[in-house]
Structures are given as C-alpha cells and as structure tokens.
Motif scaffolding. Structure first.
Motif, mmCIF file in Angstrom:
data_model
loop_
_atom_site.group_PDB
_atom_site.id
_atom_site.type_symbol
_atom_site.label_atom_id
_atom_site.label_comp_id
_atom_site.label_asym_id
_atom_site.label_seq_id
_atom_site.Cartn_x
_atom_site.Cartn_y
_atom_site.Cartn_z
ATOM 1 N N LEU A 344 49.723 14.936 -20.271
ATOM 2 C CA LEU A 344 48.224 14.922 -20.460
ATOM 3 C C LEU A 344 47.705 15.365 -21.301
ATOM 4 C CD1 LEU A 344 45.468 14.419 -18.891
ATOM 5 C CD2 LEU A 344 45.719 16.741 -17.814
ATOM 6 N N MET A 347 48.212 12.840 -24.141
ATOM 7 C CA MET A 347 47.623 11.523 -23.956
ATOM 8 C C MET A 347 46.196 11.505 -24.261
ATOM 9 S SD MET A 347 49.109 8.818 -22.749
ATOM 10 C CE MET A 347 50.825 8.521 -22.035
ATOM 11 N N PHE A 351 44.340 9.712 -27.341
ATOM 12 C CA PHE A 351 43.034 9.099 -27.290
ATOM 13 C C PHE A 351 41.881 9.627 -28.327
ATOM 14 C CE2 PHE A 351 38.886 8.649 -25.307
ATOM 15 C CZ PHE A 351 38.801 7.462 -24.885
ATOM 16 N N SER A 463 41.689 3.393 -24.499
ATOM 17 C CA SER A 463 42.502 3.762 -23.215
ATOM 18 C C SER A 463 43.585 2.690 -22.744
ATOM 19 C CB SER A 463 41.440 3.651 -22.223
ATOM 20 O OG SER A 463 40.780 2.250 -22.017
ATOM 21 N N LYS A 465 46.180 2.436 -24.387
ATOM 22 C CA LYS A 465 47.531 3.325 -24.351
ATOM 23 C C LYS A 465 47.804 4.180 -22.947
ATOM 24 C CE LYS A 465 47.937 3.215 -29.320
ATOM 25 N NZ LYS A 465 48.130 4.216 -30.436
ATOM 26 N N LEU A 466 46.662 4.227 -22.200
ATOM 27 C CA LEU A 466 46.683 4.970 -20.911
ATOM 28 C C LEU A 466 47.306 4.269 -19.757
ATOM 29 C CD1 LEU A 466 43.673 7.245 -21.351
ATOM 30 C CD2 LEU A 466 45.751 7.703 -22.259
ATOM 31 N N ASP A 467 47.717 2.969 -19.937
ATOM 32 C CA ASP A 467 47.773 2.260 -18.836
ATOM 33 C C ASP A 467 49.131 2.712 -18.177
ATOM 34 O OD1 ASP A 467 45.983 0.228 -19.269
ATOM 35 O OD2 ASP A 467 47.357 -1.174 -20.597
ATOM 36 N N LEU A 472 44.349 8.418 -15.036
ATOM 37 C CA LEU A 472 44.013 8.948 -16.139
ATOM 38 C C LEU A 472 43.257 8.064 -16.995
ATOM 39 C CD1 LEU A 472 43.974 11.352 -18.040
ATOM 40 C CD2 LEU A 472 46.255 10.403 -18.948
ATOM 41 N N ARG A 473 43.402 6.805 -16.741
ATOM 42 C CA ARG A 473 42.587 5.980 -17.608
ATOM 43 C C ARG A 473 41.380 5.786 -17.064
ATOM 44 N NH1 ARG A 473 44.008 -0.396 -19.698
ATOM 45 N NH2 ARG A 473 41.954 -0.885 -20.492
ATOM 46 N N THR A 476 39.230 8.991 -17.599
ATOM 47 C CA THR A 476 38.882 9.281 -19.011
ATOM 48 C C THR A 476 37.536 8.147 -19.314
ATOM 49 O OG1 THR A 476 41.071 9.631 -19.601
ATOM 50 C CG2 THR A 476 39.790 8.953 -21.435
ATOM 51 N N MET A 772 48.441 12.221 -13.290
ATOM 52 C CA MET A 772 49.413 11.756 -14.202
ATOM 53 C C MET A 772 50.373 10.818 -13.167
ATOM 54 S SD MET A 772 48.748 12.729 -16.999
ATOM 55 C CE MET A 772 49.947 12.138 -18.058
ATOM 56 N N GLU A 774 52.233 7.819 -12.429
ATOM 57 C CA GLU A 774 52.761 6.740 -13.193
ATOM 58 C C GLU A 774 52.359 5.217 -11.994
ATOM 59 O OE1 GLU A 774 56.338 7.152 -15.785
ATOM 60 O OE2 GLU A 774 56.536 7.563 -13.727
#
Length: 826
Positions: A344, A347, A351, A463, A465-467, A472-473, A476, A772, A774
């Motif tokens: 976290l 990430m 970001f 965002s 990269k938070l896929d 979380l995406r 955010t 977090m 997945e």
C-alpha cells in the motif's frame, strides 16, 4: 529396421509441443510437405500406402497403419482424380476427419476409403473426370509428427471419359501448385518398365528444383520388368543421376489387394525380393519402403534441427524477461499483512510520483500520440484560453463594430437624458467597460473546466498501475477526484472574485491606459485604412497573447500617442518580431482540383503578416505566400467520406484567396489541431466569421435608420478608443492571473494533497486489508508467469535433448543432371 533416431525424436518433439502449448504458444516447426508425383498407374498411392505400417518405428505413418488396413483407393487407369492432402496431426487418440465432413470422426478406415471415392465422384463424376479441388483428410495419432502428405493425380496425355481435351495441362498445373513450394519434398515416382529419360515426374521436379535439393527418385514395379532386364544402373545412380539418388520399391499387385494381402506381408515380400535378386542384393539395404522412409525421416530431422536455434534464442529471451518477476512471485504470500501494508505504501508513493511527473513533464513514459497532463494544461493556458477570451470580446471582432458603436451611442444619450450634453460622459465609458468585463467570466469558467477534466484524466492514467488492486484503485480515484472537485469550486469563486474586483473600480489612471488627453490621436488611428488599423502584433511570451495596434504615422514606427502596455513600442518591437513566426506545421489543402493533383499536404508557416506554405519542412521550395489582410476563418463541415477535420480562410471583400479559389480549405488530422490553428490565426489577426448572421439581419433595419450628429459621433469615437485601451489592460491582467490562480488553487494543491494526505484518507476509508485484495486477473497473471517460467525452462532442456540425441545428415554432393535439361529441350 526403423530409424532409431526418429523413434527418439518423436517423443521429444511431442514434449516440446506440450511445453509450448502450456504457455499458449504454438511450436511452429513448419515441417515440410511430401508430394508424390508420377505418371498414371506409376504406383504413387501404393508408395504412400506402404508408409502406414511404420507407426511404431518411423512416426510418419497414418493412423490407419495402427489398424493394419489400407485406405487409399486402388485400381487400374486414373484412380486419383483429385489431390488428396493427408495431414498428420499429433494427438492423444487415433481417428480421422475430412474437412468436408467436419465434426464426423472416422475410426473404420474402410469407411475412409469409401468416403474418398464418394467425394471424388461427387465433384468429378463417375466417368474419369478430374478436379483441382483437393480432398483434405486429417489423421490424428500420438505417434506422428505434424506432417502433410499429398497424393496427386497421375500425369496422363490422352483424355478418356469425361476428361477435358487439355487434361495433361490441367494435371501439370495442379501438380505445380503443390511442388513449387520450397517446403515441399518431391517423390518423383517412375515405373521401372518405362524409359526413365522420358519420365514426366523427373521433368516436373527439375522445373521447380533444378539443383535437386528436395527431389528423391522412386522406382516402382521392379518385379514386373521383362526377364533378363534390370534397373541396376538407375538404382546405382549411374545412368541418369539425381543428387539424392533413387530408391527402388515393390508394391502390392492388384491380385495381392484382391487377395487381402496386408501391408506388413507385402513389405516382407519386398525385402525378400531385393535380397534374392542377383542385380539388387548388393544394394538391398538401400532399397525398399523402409529405406525410403528413413531418407524422408532424415530430412525431417535435419529440418527440425535447423529450426531449433531460432526457438532456443526466442525461449531464452522470454525466460530472461520473466526471471525477476518469477523469482518475486515464487516467494509471494498474498495474505501476509506486512506485505499488504508495504504494498500500500509503495503504491501510494508511486501514484504520487507518477502524477507529479505527468504534470511537470518529466515522465519516464512519453506519450507520442497526443498531448496529456501538464503539456495539455499548458496548451489550455496559452492557446485555448486566449482564443476563447478573444472570441468572447466584441472589441477585437470587427464584425461587431456597428453593434458596439450603437451601444455606446445609446449609453451616451441615456446618460444625458433630456439634455444635450457638451462633454463625453465618464459613466458611458464605465458602463461599456463593465459589460465587456462581465463577458470574460464565461471563458474563465470554461478554462477551469478544461483543466479539471485534464486533471481527472491524469489521475485515471496514473491509477492504471493500481489495476492489480481494484478496491485500492477505486478508492484512490474517488478520494483524489473529490478533492479536485472541491478545489474546482474554490478556484471558480476566486476567479469570479478577480473579475468582480475588475468591475469594482475602473482605474483610468493606469499607466498603460490611453487617457482622455490622447483621444484625438487614437481617433486618427481609428480612421486609418482597415488593413493598417486592424494589424495586430501578438507579442508572445510562452504563447501569451498581447495585442498591440499599429497606426500609420510612419513607416516602421508606431504612433507615439499609442503607448505600449509596458515601455515604448520602439524598444519592445523589432522588425524581426513584426515578422516573427507564430506557428509551423503540416496542413492539407483540400480544394485543389483533381486535374492539378487533388488534395495535397504542405508545410505551412504563419507569421503576423502572412501565411506561407512550402513543399516540405526543409522550407526551401515556397509554393505560395498569402497576406493576412481582410482574411477571416470559417468552419467547414466534415465530409462523409473524409477522416480529416477542416476549416477555411476567405477574403471579406469577395476576392480570390488562392489562385482561382475564393477560399482556401485546409484540413488537419484532429479537431484539436483545427482549434490550435484557429487560435494561432486569431493571434495573427485573422478572426472567425460571425456566426449570428440572423442578428445582423435583424438589426440591419435599425442600424440603417440609426444616424449620429457629428458631435455624438466624436463622443462615440472617443469612448470606443478608451474602451479598447482599457480592455487590453484587463485582458492582459486576466491572461496573466488565470494560469497563476489555477496553479496555486488547484494543481499545486492537488499535488500536495496526494503527497501528504492521500495515504491517511485511504486508511480512514476502511479496512486496508480489503483495499489490498488482488484482482482475479492479477492472480491469474502470477500463476501464468510461474507456469510460463517453468515451461520455458523445460522447453530449453528438451531442445538440448533433441540436439544431443539426433544428428544432421549432410546433403549429397551435386551430380551431373544435364541429361534432364537436354531431355526437356527435346
């Protein structure tokens, strides 16, 4: 009796194919086809048929071999009347399938033979007709390599039955379609009881394979030669030599077929024939169907070995690219709380870094397709906003001049009321200025909206990269977007406050204001010719528009009675700046006639005085230079057949703009480019055509009847010049303050929020463990990487086994084959 190397090779290739399949790739070894070519009744089908028995030994057989049953049609005359393409496919079970009966599995090979005969008759008829349309038969077995065998119609010269008169030519063309491929091995079948020098099969092979690299001569019917004759010289490659030589075979006779003599017994009889014949017993080991199979298998082995280096290099590069990721995943524990906390933090930090890089323009991944992030916001500040600001102002729009003068006259009259005033009233000036200042609100709000939209787009891009963690995406994006919206409302309040401040006090003592003392000089400027009066120099500081009007007092100087916004004009504007380039780029001229070449792309250069275009961006060959006097821009509707976005330039005095054309139609690849060019033309003093034509017509009657006495006209002219001067000051101030305000109130604030408060907001939003979790895609990705990494290592090990367990058979040396060329000439 078989090729032991091939016995070992087949399981290895099967394992290699399995390894490739496990990583979703195909093991495309592209094994060569084998085409059997020969005259009518030369024994071509029998040669293929004999391959079937070597399922366990040679790996080239058809599935039918396992059942020990023949399936190819046999008989006298022309039996094969359509090409038969036999595709051998490696599979776990054994069965056959026709392409024209897809989905129907054949396990009885008598049915396969009957289906071949029925399908042949369906297309060619039952009276010896032929067709180039192939019959495709797929045979699946765990004991074969992916290979294709082709049984072709025999070459015949005299048509019978329903055969066409040019049957020989048709069959030749049919055969050539297959054997011209470089990946096709040719078995040139010739009966021993015919003249080899007249062999049609050898002639065809020589046409497509003059060096003999892929041709093997096959001599059939050795057992049917007249007593006292033999083919020893041919088989020893002495009489008519081929590079790969000749191999003799003995097939089943029609009597053997009718007597149900199986292929295994026929091969034993063949072996006995060569061992017992006095002319062939010394070369018996190099004769027969087993040796033919071995020769073909050697070629397959050579091909596979030649293909493996490319596979090895490809696999090694893939393995290297996955090593680091696979090592990380190998020790990965998805439910470890400490791992989630660390992830976290990483990430959110990433970001924040990505957002700042996209805004500041130092990103490691540069977008070469379109503007985004800070670059697009810069364009909004210095191109789009000034363009919208000028559009909203009637002062710089010549088409609204009459409307402006009428409003000023009404204001003067209404202020004086029943009396006739002797002096120009200040209140009329203030009323018109305030009306113009209010118009600035709309482009300012629009500018903020555009910046907000680009900030939100930037957040979404960062965002990506938070896929791996969808919750979380989602959180955010929600938190940051909400903060942007909050700052948007504050920014709009502050910008509107700035405009209200401008409305609160009209500062006529500003150092750049023209003042009442200079009204007569400004009046002379107003009365100057239009082409001089309306010439506007846009001095650009980072594309900031600064309008400065010229008057006709001297050649290159500016009337001293019209001061600059800062300092004197002579010190700020050089002759180079008067001609400075505003924009360069590619545009397509659309309205060029087809007779003159049609639409064509040129390199355009826009300055404050002209629009020029060149053949290319080297700017050596100038095609045309168009002065900007009396030019305007109008929209052009995009045509149905064109993907281009267009606009047009025309002359307000109805003169030709370019040669015989009344307008110049220009095209860009995107609407964004069109808007940018229109903004650049606006900076050069080329304004848009007035859209509200109806308002002009509706007010024409009142304007025509409206007249002013000389005293009122002087007052209107004075106020008109004063308003123009004062609004230039306001525009300059707003153009300067808008980017600064937005940067302070929104962009910098959002960066600080992401860097300092985003993490705390995420923690307060809910359980960080659930944040977090997945995605299924990430779980599949991790499993796929580990599986691929293992499969690649296994495939490389298999390739090493193939390289060590097989050997390459060298190509035989060239032989003198001039006899074939001489025969062909005869």
């Amino acid at each position: 009796m078989g090729n032991r190397g091939m016995e070992d090779l087949i399981p290895l290739v099967n394992r290699l194919q399995d390894a490739f399949s496990s990583i979703g790739q195909s093991c495309n070894l592209d094994l060569p086809q084998i085409a059997v070519v020969g005259g009518q009744s030369a024994g071509k089908s029998s040669v293929l048929e004999n391959f079937e028995v070597f399922s366990e030994l040679l790996g080239m057989e058809l599935v039918l071999s396992v059942a020990r049953k023949d399936f190819l049609p046999r008989g006298s005359g022309i039996v094969t009347r359509r090409p038969l393409v036999l595709q051998l496919i490696n599979a776990n079970t054994e069965w056959a399938e026709f392409l024209h009966c897809k989905g129907k599995k054949f396990t009885d090979f008598d049915e396969v033979r009957l289906e071949i005969e029925a399908e042949t008759d369906r297309v060619t008829g039952a009276n010896k007709g032929i067709s180039p349309v192939p019959i495709n038969l797929r045979v699946f077995s765990p004991n074969v390599l992916n290979l294709t065998l082709i049984d072709l119609p025999g070459i015949t010269k005299v048509p019978v039955g329903d055969q066409p008169p040019d049957i020989e030519q048709q069959i030749r063309e049919m055969i050539m379609q297959f054997i011209t491929r470089e990946s096709c091995l040719i078995l040139a079948v010739t009966p021993a009881n015919t003249d080899l020098a007249n062999s049609d099969a050898l002639k065809l092979a020589k046409d497509v394979d003059p060096q003999g690299m892929r041709t093997i001569g096959v001599i059939t019917k050795l057992d049917l030669m007249d007593e006292g004759t033999d083919a020893r010289d041919v088989l020893e490659n002495k009489l008519l030599p081929l590079r790969r030589g000749y191999i003799g075979v003995v097939n089943r006779s029609q009597k053997d077929i009718e007597g149900k003599k199986d292929i295994k017994a026929a091969l034993a009889a063949e072996r006995k024939f060569f061992l017992s014949h006095p002319s062939y017993r010394h070369i018996a080991d190099a004769m027969g169907t087993p040796h033919l199979q071995k020769a073909l298998n050697q070629q397959l082995t050579n091909h596979i070995r030649d293909t493996l280096p490319a596979f090895r290099s490809k696999l090694q590069s893939q393995l290297l690219s996955l090593d680091r990721e696979a090592e990380e995943y190998r020790h990965y524990r998805p439910d470890d709380p400490s791992r989630k906390t660390k992830a976290l933090l990483q990430m959110v930090q990433q970001f924040s870094v990505d957002f700042e890089k996209r805004i500041e323009g130092s990103g490691d991944q540069v977008d070469t397709v379109e503007l985004s992030g800070g670059a697009k916001i810069n364009r909004i500040f210095h191109e789009r906003f000034p363009f919208e600001l000028v559009k909203a102002s009637t002062l710089l729009m010549e088409c609204d001049e009459k409307e402006m003068r009428r409003e000023i006259s009404y204001a003067i009259k209404n202020i004086h009321g029943i009396r006739t005033g002797l002096f120009t009233p200040d209140m009329a000036f203030e009323a018109i200025v305030k009306k113009q200042v209010v118009r600035i609100k709309e482009p300012c709000i629009k500018c903020i909206d555009l910046v907000v939209q680009e900030l939100i787009n930037t957040v979404r891009q960062c965002s990506n990269k938070l896929d791996s963690f969808p919750r979380l995406r989602e959180e955010t994006e929600r938190i940051v977007t909400s903060h942007i919206r909050d700052r948007e409302s504050q920014a709009k309040e502050q910008i509107l406050l700035l405009i209200d401040i401008q409305l609160a006090y009209i500062n006529t003592n500003h150092e750049d204001f023209i003042g009442f003392a200079n009204r007569e000089a400004a009046k002379r400027t107003r009365r100057a010719p239009l082409e001089i009066r309306s010439l506007t120099l846009f001095t650009l500081y980072s594309f900031t528009v600064l309008p400065v009007r010229f008057c006709a007092c001297s050649q290159a100087s500016v009337c001293s009675s019209v001061p600059l916004l800062s300092g004197s004009l002579s010190s700020a504007v050089s002759p180079y700046q008067e001609l400075q380039v505003i924009r360069k780029g590619w545009l397509t001229i659309n309205n060029i006639s087809i007779m003159k070449g049609g639409a064509k792309e040129y390199w355009f250069i826009l300055t404050a005085e002209s629009l020029s275009w060149f053949k290319d961006d080297e700017e050596k060959e100038k095609k045309y230079m168009l002065p900007l006097d009396n030019l305007k821009v109008r929209d052009v509707e995009k045509s149905f057949m064109s993907s281009k976005h267009m606009f047009a330039i025309f002359n307000t005095e109805q003169r030709n703009v370019f040669k015989d054309n009344r307008f110049l139609e220009l095209a860009c690849d995107s609407q964004e480019e069109v808007d940018s060019w229109r903004a650049s033309l606006l900076r050069a003093g080329v304004y848009p055509e007035k859209a509200a034509v109806e308002s002009e017509s509706s007010s024409s009657s009142s304007s025509e009847s409206f007249s002013m006495d000389p005293q009122l006209e002087r007052k209107v002219e004075t106020i008109r010049n004063l308003v123009d001067s004062y609004m230039s000051i306001v525009h300059k101030c707003i153009r300067d303050l808008m980017p600064k305000s937005i940067m302070h109130l929104m962009i910098n604030n959002v960066k600080e929020f992401i860097n300092a408060e985003l993490l705390a907001q995420l923690y307060s939003a809910g359980d960080q463990n659930s944040l977090m979790d997945e995605s299924q895609e990430q779980i599949q990705r991790r499993d796929e990487v580990l599986r691929t990494h293992t499969a690649l290592k296994e495939a490389l090990a298999i390739i090493g086994d193939i390289s060590t367990s097989t050997t390459t058979t060298p190509m035989p040396p060239p032989v003198d084959s001039s006899w074939l060329q001489a025969g062909a000439r005869r």
